[in-house]
Design a protein around this motif. Sequence first.
Motif, mmCIF file in Angstrom:
data_model
loop_
_atom_site.group_PDB
_atom_site.id
_atom_site.type_symbol
_atom_site.label_atom_id
_atom_site.label_comp_id
_atom_site.label_asym_id
_atom_site.label_seq_id
_atom_site.Cartn_x
_atom_site.Cartn_y
_atom_site.Cartn_z
ATOM 1 N N ALA A 194 10.364 -4.000 3.007
ATOM 2 C CA ALA A 194 9.699 -5.290 2.827
ATOM 3 C C ALA A 194 10.702 -6.444 2.925
ATOM 4 O O ALA A 194 10.418 -7.489 3.539
ATOM 5 C CB ALA A 194 8.975 -5.317 1.479
ATOM 6 N N GLY A 229 2.740 -2.863 2.680
ATOM 7 C CA GLY A 229 1.908 -3.022 1.497
ATOM 8 C C GLY A 229 0.768 -2.010 1.458
ATOM 9 O O GLY A 229 0.417 -1.487 0.390
ATOM 10 N N TRP A 230 0.199 -1.719 2.627
ATOM 11 C CA TRP A 230 -0.886 -0.735 2.699
ATOM 12 C C TRP A 230 -0.383 0.654 2.305
ATOM 13 O O TRP A 230 -1.054 1.373 1.568
ATOM 14 C CB TRP A 230 -1.460 -0.732 4.107
ATOM 15 C CG TRP A 230 -2.576 0.250 4.310
ATOM 16 C CD1 TRP A 230 -3.861 0.126 3.886
ATOM 17 C CD2 TRP A 230 -2.485 1.514 4.984
ATOM 18 N NE1 TRP A 230 -4.596 1.236 4.253
ATOM 19 C CE2 TRP A 230 -3.785 2.106 4.921
ATOM 20 C CE3 TRP A 230 -1.459 2.200 5.629
ATOM 21 C CZ2 TRP A 230 -4.049 3.354 5.488
ATOM 22 C CZ3 TRP A 230 -1.731 3.440 6.186
ATOM 23 C CH2 TRP A 230 -3.004 3.999 6.124
ATOM 24 N N TRP A 243 0.111 0.951 -1.433
ATOM 25 C CA TRP A 243 -1.155 1.077 -2.142
ATOM 26 C C TRP A 243 -1.740 2.479 -1.988
ATOM 27 O O TRP A 243 -2.240 3.059 -2.945
ATOM 28 C CB TRP A 243 -2.128 0.017 -1.622
ATOM 29 C CG TRP A 243 -3.522 0.123 -2.176
ATOM 30 C CD1 TRP A 243 -3.897 0.197 -3.485
ATOM 31 C CD2 TRP A 243 -4.729 0.182 -1.411
ATOM 32 N NE1 TRP A 243 -5.263 0.289 -3.590
ATOM 33 C CE2 TRP A 243 -5.806 0.276 -2.336
ATOM 34 C CE3 TRP A 243 -5.016 0.143 -0.046
ATOM 35 C CZ2 TRP A 243 -7.129 0.346 -1.932
ATOM 36 C CZ3 TRP A 243 -6.339 0.208 0.355
ATOM 37 C CH2 TRP A 243 -7.378 0.317 -0.576
#
Length: 420
Positions: free
Chosen positions: A300, A396-397, A400
Amino acid sequence: MRRGLLDIRPLRRSPTFRTLWLGTAVAAFAGQLTIIAVLYQVWEQTGDPLMTGTVGLVAAFPRLAGSLAGGTLADTYDRRRVLLGADFGQILAVLGLALHAAGLLGGVEQTGPVLLLVAVNAATAGMGAAARRSMIAPLVSRDLLPAAVALGSLTFHAAGLVGPALAGLLLGAWGLTMTYTLITACAALAFAAVLLLPAVPPPAGRGASRNPLTMTWEGLRYVTRPGAIRGAFGTDLFATLLAMPVALFPMINDYRLGGDPETLGLMASAMAVGGTLAGVFSGHITRSQRLGVIQMAGAAAWSLAIVGLAFGPGLVSVMAALAVAGAADTVSVIARGALVQLRIPESRRGRVTAVDDAIAVAGPDLGNARAGAVASVLGAPAALALGGGLSLVGIGWIFWRNTALRRFRRSDAADEDDMP
């Protein structure tokens, strides 16, 4: 403080690993020289960012094929012999680039021979990387595997620190032929280091009688099943396919930094500065339990740095963004590499390591091709900002959805050896 520094115990405790590591460092140095020399040559021949991106595309698929083939060979034959054959192929490829630059293999303005030799170099490099990286685990104890991975990452970034800057100086002072000649000499030294290594046979019972295509398919099937390894590879793919900036360096260099070959080399070196510093202080990573979270955080941060590069107006801001990107990349690579090496059993180490290498190298090549194509239409800033933003969404996916990666701990045992 000392616990946060690079853990060099693998070098002290295993002379064989030390020889492998030194040869890997020389090979990494040659690779960094080659990247800058080829990008500079193709840009000088064409002046087209689409063509500099094509360099990555031409290298990506041969690298992928070479890695997968090398992984299967490494699980079937003596890994040292596989590595020797691959290193010899690289010597021939870079020697061909030197001969072409000297006008002995067609016209020096012809891009086709350069791209062909790049493809050959990529295929043999992939085959060698799979064998080289799968040799690490048999040479060090399990508790030192993360440290050995970090040492390998440090050699790459240290070579990236010195190699591109030296390439820029060589290109500016002596030209392409001498640069490629130095690369050939480095490839020969890496080959000589492998000659000093002992045989590293495949695991017992994994002989050459099995179908190579079946073995390759088994390795691919393993890394695509749900779990931490699939999440780790997916995270790296988002970061490299969508946010890779290297193919745009010549374009950014021309439009923002004056276009000198020396500044082109410094751009790659700026990434290596950040990467090297992160490697020097990698002890916190290799001793940490939460390798999956660390990898995603590093990926990230890389994506955010590429977005920052899109808006950097001058030399200082461009170099700062690239240094941050290099540090973040090192954190992500060390965490992913340690996770993969700890998670896989010896019987499939070559094949899974091959996929790891294919994603780590062919992924950026494809990402560079994507960046060049987008930049040829929208320009470099848009290509960088769009790619970095999409990469953040993808990471981010995974954070999660992939609880196995998010919860992975260094102490987790390797998978049971249930693959034939």
